[in-house]
Scaffold this motif. Sequence first.
Motif, mmCIF file in Angstrom:
data_model
loop_
_atom_site.group_PDB
_atom_site.id
_atom_site.type_symbol
_atom_site.label_atom_id
_atom_site.label_comp_id
_atom_site.label_asym_id
_atom_site.label_seq_id
_atom_site.Cartn_x
_atom_site.Cartn_y
_atom_site.Cartn_z
ATOM 1 N N GLU A 1 55.556 80.620 55.995
ATOM 2 C CA GLU A 1 55.757 81.941 56.595
ATOM 3 C C GLU A 1 56.720 82.785 55.754
ATOM 4 N N GLU A 2 57.706 82.152 55.153
ATOM 5 C CA GLU A 2 58.741 82.863 54.386
ATOM 6 C C GLU A 2 58.301 83.241 52.967
ATOM 7 N N LEU A 3 57.375 82.488 52.394
ATOM 8 C CA LEU A 3 56.978 82.738 51.004
ATOM 9 C C LEU A 3 56.302 84.096 50.830
ATOM 10 N N SER A 4 56.617 84.742 49.718
ATOM 11 C CA SER A 4 55.968 86.021 49.423
ATOM 12 C C SER A 4 55.624 86.068 47.936
ATOM 13 N N GLN A 5 54.894 87.095 47.564
ATOM 14 C CA GLN A 5 54.435 87.235 46.179
ATOM 15 C C GLN A 5 55.602 87.099 45.207
ATOM 16 N N GLY A 6 55.366 86.288 44.153
ATOM 17 C CA GLY A 6 56.395 86.075 43.140
ATOM 18 C C GLY A 6 57.249 84.836 43.398
ATOM 19 N N ASP A 7 57.187 84.282 44.595
ATOM 20 C CA ASP A 7 57.935 83.057 44.914
ATOM 21 C C ASP A 7 57.217 81.843 44.335
ATOM 22 N N THR A 8 57.939 80.743 44.271
ATOM 23 C CA THR A 8 57.361 79.468 43.859
ATOM 24 C C THR A 8 57.720 78.420 44.902
ATOM 25 N N GLU B 1 45.583 79.337 49.341
ATOM 26 C CA GLU B 1 46.356 80.328 50.112
ATOM 27 C C GLU B 1 47.542 80.835 49.301
ATOM 28 N N LEU B 2 48.239 79.917 48.633
ATOM 29 C CA LEU B 2 49.396 80.318 47.822
ATOM 30 C C LEU B 2 48.961 81.236 46.682
ATOM 31 N N ARG B 3 47.856 80.892 46.016
ATOM 32 C CA ARG B 3 47.372 81.721 44.900
ATOM 33 C C ARG B 3 46.984 83.107 45.383
ATOM 34 N N GLU B 4 46.306 83.178 46.556
ATOM 35 C CA GLU B 4 45.927 84.489 47.115
ATOM 36 C C GLU B 4 47.149 85.344 47.404
ATOM 37 N N ARG B 5 48.219 84.718 47.793
ATOM 38 C CA ARG B 5 49.445 85.431 48.135
ATOM 39 C C ARG B 5 50.340 85.670 46.929
ATOM 40 N N GLY B 6 49.918 85.182 45.743
ATOM 41 C CA GLY B 6 50.721 85.375 44.532
ATOM 42 C C GLY B 6 51.919 84.444 44.485
ATOM 43 N N VAL B 7 51.801 83.271 45.122
ATOM 44 C CA VAL B 7 52.884 82.289 45.150
ATOM 45 C C VAL B 7 52.494 81.114 44.259
ATOM 46 N N GLY C 1 55.093 67.081 37.157
ATOM 47 C CA GLY C 1 54.900 68.112 36.143
ATOM 48 C C GLY C 1 53.816 69.120 36.485
ATOM 49 N N ILE C 2 53.542 69.294 37.749
ATOM 50 C CA ILE C 2 52.515 70.258 38.155
ATOM 51 C C ILE C 2 53.147 71.638 38.223
ATOM 52 N N ASP C 3 52.501 72.588 37.593
ATOM 53 C CA ASP C 3 52.962 73.963 37.602
ATOM 54 C C ASP C 3 51.715 74.845 37.605
ATOM 55 N N THR C 4 51.411 75.446 38.754
ATOM 56 C CA THR C 4 50.145 76.170 38.897
ATOM 57 C C THR C 4 50.114 77.511 38.180
ATOM 58 N N THR C 5 51.148 77.796 37.429
ATOM 59 C CA THR C 5 51.074 79.020 36.623
ATOM 60 C C THR C 5 50.217 78.777 35.387
ATOM 61 N N THR C 6 49.835 77.509 35.155
ATOM 62 C CA THR C 6 48.989 77.171 34.000
ATOM 63 C C THR C 6 47.675 76.570 34.473
ATOM 64 N N ALA C 7 46.623 76.683 33.645
ATOM 65 C CA ALA C 7 45.314 76.102 33.977
ATOM 66 C C ALA C 7 45.405 74.578 34.067
ATOM 67 N N VAL C 8 46.160 73.971 33.171
ATOM 68 C CA VAL C 8 46.330 72.516 33.189
ATOM 69 C C VAL C 8 47.046 72.092 34.471
#
Length: 186
Positions: A46-53, A75-81, A89-96
């Motif tokens: 509920e608290e997360l917003s666009q640009g958060d991780t 849901e997180l990707r749709e919201r820009g989170v 080592g998972i970081d969804t800002t990358t394709a890998v």
Amino acid sequence: MRVSDHDQTEALQLDALKAAGCDAIYGDHGVSGAVTARKGLDEVLEELSQGDTLVVWKLDRLGRSTVHLLQLLAELRERGVDFQALTQGIDTTTAVGRMLYGQLAVFAEFEREQISDRTKAGMAAARKRGKHLGRPRMITAEQARRYARRLETTRVTLDDLAAEAGVSPQTLSRAIHNEKCKNDYR
């Protein structure tokens, strides 16, 4: 952070999240990852917003169901989170990172199913050995037979006997019924 057992501690997760620089930390204590509606998880979502991780110590701390984990990621990707799992080592800002997230979600669900299968097998083996599973019986087999005889031979009621035994009438009735069924098959 999440631990599924009340005897477990979140200390390791808490230290890692603080070291990662998390501004706010939410938790669920004593809740299985298979449960999708959890107080701490619901609050952070509920608290997360666009640009958060959203940062977790390990993927299985977020959830155990592949479907649920993939829905959360979508849901997180749709919201820009973005999402990170520190130990994996998972970081969804990358394709890998997105690919690795999907693979690990499958393994998390597989492990949950393995735990369930092992538990069921253990319970079946215990049953075969005649071990009672579940809560301790309030009425022993001998007591149930005695109460059944009293019901058949006296004017006492089930409610009276239940009060005497300190159990509900339903509990006493079930114990008598179960004992009669066992005797019918002997």
